[in-house]
Write a protein that holds these residues in place. Structure first.
Motif, PDB file in Angstrom:
ATOM      1  N   SER A 205      28.935  45.493  20.322  1.00  9.74           N
ATOM      2  CA  SER A 205      29.549  46.561  21.112  1.00  9.74           C
ATOM      3  C   SER A 205      29.018  46.546  22.539  1.00  9.74           C
ATOM      4  N   ALA A 206      27.706  46.276  22.682  1.00 13.53           N
ATOM      5  CA  ALA A 206      27.120  46.217  24.027  1.00 13.53           C
ATOM      6  C   ALA A 206      27.721  45.090  24.844  1.00 13.53           C
ATOM      7  N   ALA A 207      28.164  44.057  24.207  1.00 11.55           N
ATOM      8  CA  ALA A 207      28.758  42.921  24.926  1.00 11.55           C
ATOM      9  C   ALA A 207      30.172  43.228  25.405  1.00 11.55           C
ATOM     10  N   LYS A 208      30.787  44.317  24.902  1.00  7.38           N
ATOM     11  CA  LYS A 208      32.125  44.741  25.329  1.00  7.38           C
ATOM     12  C   LYS A 208      33.123  43.582  25.272  1.00  7.38           C
ATOM     13  N   LEU A 209      33.324  43.113  24.064  1.00  9.80           N
ATOM     14  CA  LEU A 209      34.219  41.973  23.865  1.00  9.80           C
ATOM     15  C   LEU A 209      35.654  42.477  23.735  1.00  9.80           C
ATOM     16  N   ASP A 210      36.427  42.246  24.783  1.00  9.33           N
ATOM     17  CA  ASP A 210      37.828  42.688  24.789  1.00  9.33           C
ATOM     18  C   ASP A 210      38.802  41.530  24.887  1.00  9.33           C
ATOM     19  N   ASP A 211      38.474  40.553  25.751  1.00  9.23           N
ATOM     20  CA  ASP A 211      39.392  39.456  26.048  1.00  9.23           C
ATOM     21  C   ASP A 211      38.857  38.161  25.440  1.00  9.23           C
ATOM     22  N   PRO A 212      39.573  37.572  24.481  1.00 13.11           N
ATOM     23  CA  PRO A 212      39.089  36.321  23.887  1.00 13.11           C
ATOM     24  C   PRO A 212      39.069  35.160  24.879  1.00 13.11           C
ATOM     25  N   ASP A 213      39.764  35.285  26.047  1.00 15.17           N
ATOM     26  CA  ASP A 213      39.800  34.219  27.063  1.00 15.17           C
ATOM     27  C   ASP A 213      38.817  34.488  28.199  1.00 15.17           C
ATOM     28  N   GLU A 214      37.982  35.516  28.049  1.00 13.00           N
ATOM     29  CA  GLU A 214      37.079  35.899  29.148  1.00 13.00           C
ATOM     30  C   GLU A 214      36.110  34.783  29.503  1.00 13.00           C
ATOM     31  N   LEU A 215      35.554  34.116  28.508  1.00 13.48           N
ATOM     32  CA  LEU A 215      34.560  33.079  28.783  1.00 13.48           C
ATOM     33  C   LEU A 215      35.175  31.944  29.591  1.00 13.48           C
ATOM     34  N   GLU A 216      36.356  31.540  29.249  1.00 13.76           N
ATOM     35  CA  GLU A 216      37.028  30.467  29.976  1.00 13.76           C
ATOM     36  C   GLU A 216      37.310  30.883  31.416  1.00 13.76           C
ATOM     37  N   SER A 217      37.744  32.133  31.612  1.00 15.43           N
ATOM     38  CA  SER A 217      38.024  32.622  32.968  1.00 15.43           C
ATOM     39  C   SER A 217      36.749  32.683  33.799  1.00 15.43           C
ATOM     40  N   LEU A 218      35.656  33.130  33.186  1.00 15.58           N
ATOM     41  CA  LEU A 218      34.388  33.223  33.914  1.00 15.58           C
ATOM     42  C   LEU A 218      33.871  31.842  34.292  1.00 15.58           C
ATOM     43  N   GLU A 219      34.037  30.877  33.427  1.00 16.19           N
ATOM     44  CA  GLU A 219      33.581  29.515  33.743  1.00 16.19           C
ATOM     45  C   GLU A 219      34.375  28.946  34.919  1.00 16.19           C
ATOM     46  N   GLN A 220      35.670  29.270  35.002  1.00 13.53           N
ATOM     47  CA  GLN A 220      36.465  28.836  36.154  1.00 13.53           C
ATOM     48  C   GLN A 220      35.999  29.525  37.432  1.00 13.53           C
ATOM     49  N   GLU A 221      35.699  30.829  37.341  1.00  8.59           N
ATOM     50  CA  GLU A 221      35.213  31.563  38.522  1.00  8.59           C
ATOM     51  C   GLU A 221      33.864  31.030  38.970  1.00  8.59           C
ATOM     52  N   ARG A 222      32.995  30.724  38.005  1.00  3.02           N
ATOM     53  CA  ARG A 222      31.686  30.174  38.375  1.00  3.02           C
ATOM     54  C   ARG A 222      31.830  28.849  39.085  1.00  3.02           C
ATOM     55  N   SER A 223      32.736  28.025  38.629  1.00  2.00           N
ATOM     56  CA  SER A 223      32.957  26.726  39.287  1.00  2.00           C
ATOM     57  C   SER A 223      33.436  26.923  40.717  1.00  2.00           C
ATOM     58  N   ARG A 224      34.318  27.922  40.932  1.00  2.00           N
ATOM     59  CA  ARG A 224      34.831  28.167  42.294  1.00  2.00           C
ATOM     60  C   ARG A 224      33.733  28.687  43.210  1.00  2.00           C
ATOM     61  N   LEU A 225      32.931  29.660  42.700  1.00  2.00           N
ATOM     62  CA  LEU A 225      31.873  30.235  43.524  1.00  2.00           C
ATOM     63  C   LEU A 225      30.776  29.228  43.838  1.00  2.00           C
ATOM     64  N   SER A 226      30.591  28.258  42.960  1.00  4.96           N
ATOM     65  CA  SER A 226      29.540  27.259  43.176  1.00  4.96           C
ATOM     66  C   SER A 226      29.952  26.196  44.198  1.00  4.96           C
ATOM     67  N   HIS A 227      31.250  26.107  44.527  1.00  8.17           N
ATOM     68  CA  HIS A 227      31.733  25.049  45.424  1.00  8.17           C
ATOM     69  C   HIS A 227      32.558  25.629  46.582  1.00  8.17           C
ATOM     70  N   VAL A 228      32.124  26.785  47.146  1.00  8.53           N
ATOM     71  CA  VAL A 228      32.885  27.455  48.211  1.00  8.53           C
ATOM     72  C   VAL A 228      32.988  26.604  49.465  1.00  8.53           C
ATOM     73  N   VAL A 229      31.862  26.042  49.939  1.00 10.65           N
ATOM     74  CA  VAL A 229      31.853  25.270  51.196  1.00 10.65           C
ATOM     75  C   VAL A 229      32.743  24.043  51.070  1.00 10.65           C
ATOM     76  N   GLU A 230      32.586  23.335  49.959  1.00 10.79           N
ATOM     77  CA  GLU A 230      33.392  22.140  49.767  1.00 10.79           C
ATOM     78  C   GLU A 230      34.875  22.471  49.660  1.00 10.79           C
ATOM     79  N   LEU A 231      35.202  23.579  48.978  1.00  8.64           N
ATOM     80  CA  LEU A 231      36.598  23.996  48.860  1.00  8.64           C
ATOM     81  C   LEU A 231      37.187  24.389  50.220  1.00  8.64           C
ATOM     82  N   GLN A 232      36.344  25.010  51.084  1.00  7.17           N
ATOM     83  CA  GLN A 232      36.823  25.369  52.423  1.00  7.17           C
ATOM     84  C   GLN A 232      37.183  24.117  53.234  1.00  7.17           C
ATOM     85  N   LYS A 233      36.291  23.142  53.180  1.00  5.55           N
ATOM     86  CA  LYS A 233      36.538  21.912  53.936  1.00  5.55           C
ATOM     87  C   LYS A 233      37.799  21.211  53.420  1.00  5.55           C
TER      88      LYS A 233
END
Length: 586
Positions: A205-233
């Motif tokens: 309950s503390a983990a607030k599991l609502d969306d079964p696709d949340e982990l996949e979405s977060l991994e995509q967001e982490r990849s984007r945030l980790s490569h901001v400078v390169e993506l800008q260029k």
């Protein structure tokens, strides 16, 4: 009534056909002559136990067939079982047995009027046709459980119906007790499981599991945030290539613009190029739109270390949840739902200990009440059985006999809360003791005869007694002979005996003996011998043959004395049969 018996390849009998009559039918012969084989054949025809030894050595198939006179009770049962009646108002019970090449019993089939039946059906019919009594029943009748069964049977339908109620109440009480005990024993485990499930539910309950696709979405967001400078260029380079290039090279939009202008001029001369112009226009519009969108994407990109840390922390949390409750996030969500349901059941879905205890006490009270009613019915049946059995024993030279059915309380079972014990005292002044501890062989013989007489009145048509007179002689043997004669006035009686006094009372007398014969063609003996032993039965229908047989049984000092004694027995038996006073009520 048993009308006839046909036997083929059964034990020592190769082929035999016997016709029985009403009244007292007696089988005599030396010890080991095969008298009991005749009774075994009747038992086999009515579904009794058979083995490979029941089939005559050297043969592979045996047949026994017993024909009975049809009674109204049997006819009703046959109609109930959808078995056709025969035209001659008889019922035929047959048993066919066969062995394998190795001599092992391969098949055993029972038929009634030619219809194949199962063991249960044959037992039901048997109880309507024959009652077999042998001295070997001494061990059985000495068992308290068997004594209780006899008493209940004697008590009649109302007692048996009450015992069925007791049985049903006992089953319900046992189930209630098992549910209570299981709950008591599992209470500690239940509490432990409650703690575990509550901890798991708290964590999920503390983990607030609502969306079964949340982990996949977060991994995509982490990849984007980790490569901001390169993506800008890279987005700026794409923008230059598509729409606006500051270098010497032309952008795709400029090249498409030039192509568009040229095609417009060409269309003026050839309208067939219009579709190509439309495609270039569309491509130019898409390139321009892609350039604007990639420019906006690059402009919107910015480094956000705090968000990146939040995303990575959430990913770690979700992966830990998946390792414990997964493997996937969807599995973890399903597991959480299952935990919630199980917790609800453990907390309130089941019955409490107090409720189960109350249910058990209610079922136990009903069982005790039914057992009390059953005990009262048994006490009433016991008094009647005592009175009737003593009345049957007195003519058997047991004038001072005492018999009592002792009913003592026990913990309720499926058969009630009573222990039934037959107590017996054959001698005046001696205390009552359990039946098998007191009665001698001769006394037990008379007890069995009287006991079965109590149960036979108004029941089956044929009573079989196998050496019921063993261990008695003189006045007692005469009393048994008289009792058998009295019974035969109401039932057909088949009796195997060694007593000349009993045999003299026979309405039909059979002599059984063994003979040695040459082996028939096609029958191979296990010892490869050319002679075989067979059982033969003769009906002694003349005065001389009967006298001779009775003389053999009596074993007189001389042939003349033995014959004279035998003839006196026959004469006395004839007088008794003619005496109407012998037809008193049994």
């Amino acid at each position: 009534m048993l009308l006839g018996l046909r036997i083929e390849n059964f034990a020592l009998i190769d082929r035999l056909e016997l016709a029985f009559g009403s009244g007292l039918n007696v089988l005599t012969g030396e010890t080991g002559a095969g008298k009991s084989i005749i009774l075994d054949a009747i038992d086999a025809a009515l579904g009794g136990k058979v083995t490979s030894r029941s089939i005559r050595t050297g043969t592979k198939r045996a047949l026994v067939e017993a024909t009975f006179q049809l009674s109204s009770d049997v006819a009703q049962w046959l109609n109930q079982e959808e078995i056709d009646l025969l035209d001659d108002d008889s019922v035929v019970c047959s048993r066919e047995m066969s062995t394998s090449q190795e001599g092992i019993l391969r098949s055993s089939r029972s038929r009634i009027n030619g219809v194949l039946v199962n063991r249960q059906q044959m037992e039901q019919l048997r109880s309507r046709l024959v009652e077999i009594t042998a001295q070997g029943q001494t061990v059985q009748i000495g068992q308290t459980a068997i004594q209780r069964e006899y008493l209940d049977s004697f008590g009649g339908l109302s007692l048996l119906e009450q015992r069925q109620k007791v049985n049903a109440a006992f089953q319900e009480c046992s189930q209630a007790f098992s549910a209570l005990e299981n709950r008591r024993q599992s209470e500690q485990m239940r509490l432990q499981k409650l703690d575990l499930l509550e901890f798991q539910l708290q964590e999920l309950s503390a983990a607030k599991l609502d969306d079964p696709d949340e982990l996949e979405s977060l991994e995509q967001e982490r990849s984007r945030l980790s490569h901001v400078v390169e993506l800008q260029k890279q987005s700026y380079r794409v923008y230059q290539a598509l729409y606006q290039n500051d270098a010497d090279a032309q952008a795709a939009a400029d090249i498409l613009g030039e192509a568009e202008a040229t095609l417009i001029d060409m269309v003026n001369y050839d309208s067939g190029l219009q579709p190509i112009l439309d495609m270039v226009n569309a491509a130019l519009a898409q390139v321009a739109e892609a350039g604007r969108q990639i420019n906006n994407y690059g402009a919107a990109l910015e480094a956000d270390p705090e968000r990146l840390e939040t995303v990575e922390r959430r990913i770690r949390q979700l992966k830990q949840i998946c390792r414990k409750y997964g493997p996937s996030l969807a599995d973890a969500i399903a597991y959480q739902q299952g935990v919630e349901g199980e917790l609800q059941e453990l907390k309130g879905g089941g019955q409490s200990l107090e409720t189960l205890e109350k249910i058990y006490q209610e079922k136990r009270a009903i069982l005790q009440e039914y057992c009390h009613i059953l005990t009262e019915l048994r006490l009433a049946a016991a008094r009647k059985l005592e009175e009737r059995l003593i009345a049957q024993l007195k003519p058997l030279a047991m004038e001072k006999v005492k018999f009592q059915v002792e009913i003592t309380p026990i913990t309720p079972t499926a058969n009630g809360g009573d222990k039934v014990t037959f107590l017996f005292s054959p001698n005046p002044g001696e205390p009552l003791h359990p039946l098998t501890e007191t009665a001698s062989g001769g006394e037990m013989s008379r007890f069995l005869l009287a006991f079965k007489t109590c149960f036979s009145i108004g029941s089956v048509g044929t009573l079989v007694f196998d050496e019921i007179d063993v261990g008695v002689s003189g006045r007692v043997a005469a009393a048994i002979a008289q009792k058998l004669h009295q019974i035969s006035q109401y039932h057909q009686v088949l009796c195997v005996t060694h007593q000349p006094l009993v045999a003299a009372m026979a309405d039909r007398h059979f002599r059984v003996d063994k003979q040695v014969i040459d082996t028939p063609n096609g029958e191979k003996n296990a010892q490869a011998s050319d002679i075989r032993t067979v059982v033969r039965v003769s009906c002694l229908d003349s005065h001389s043959t009967r006298s001779h047989e009775l003389a053999q049984l009596a074993g007189g000092d001389s042939a003349t004395e033995a014959i004279a004694f035998a003839e006196s027995l026959i004469a006395e038996a004839d007088l008794k049969r003619k005496d109407k006073s012998s037809r008193s009520n049994i």
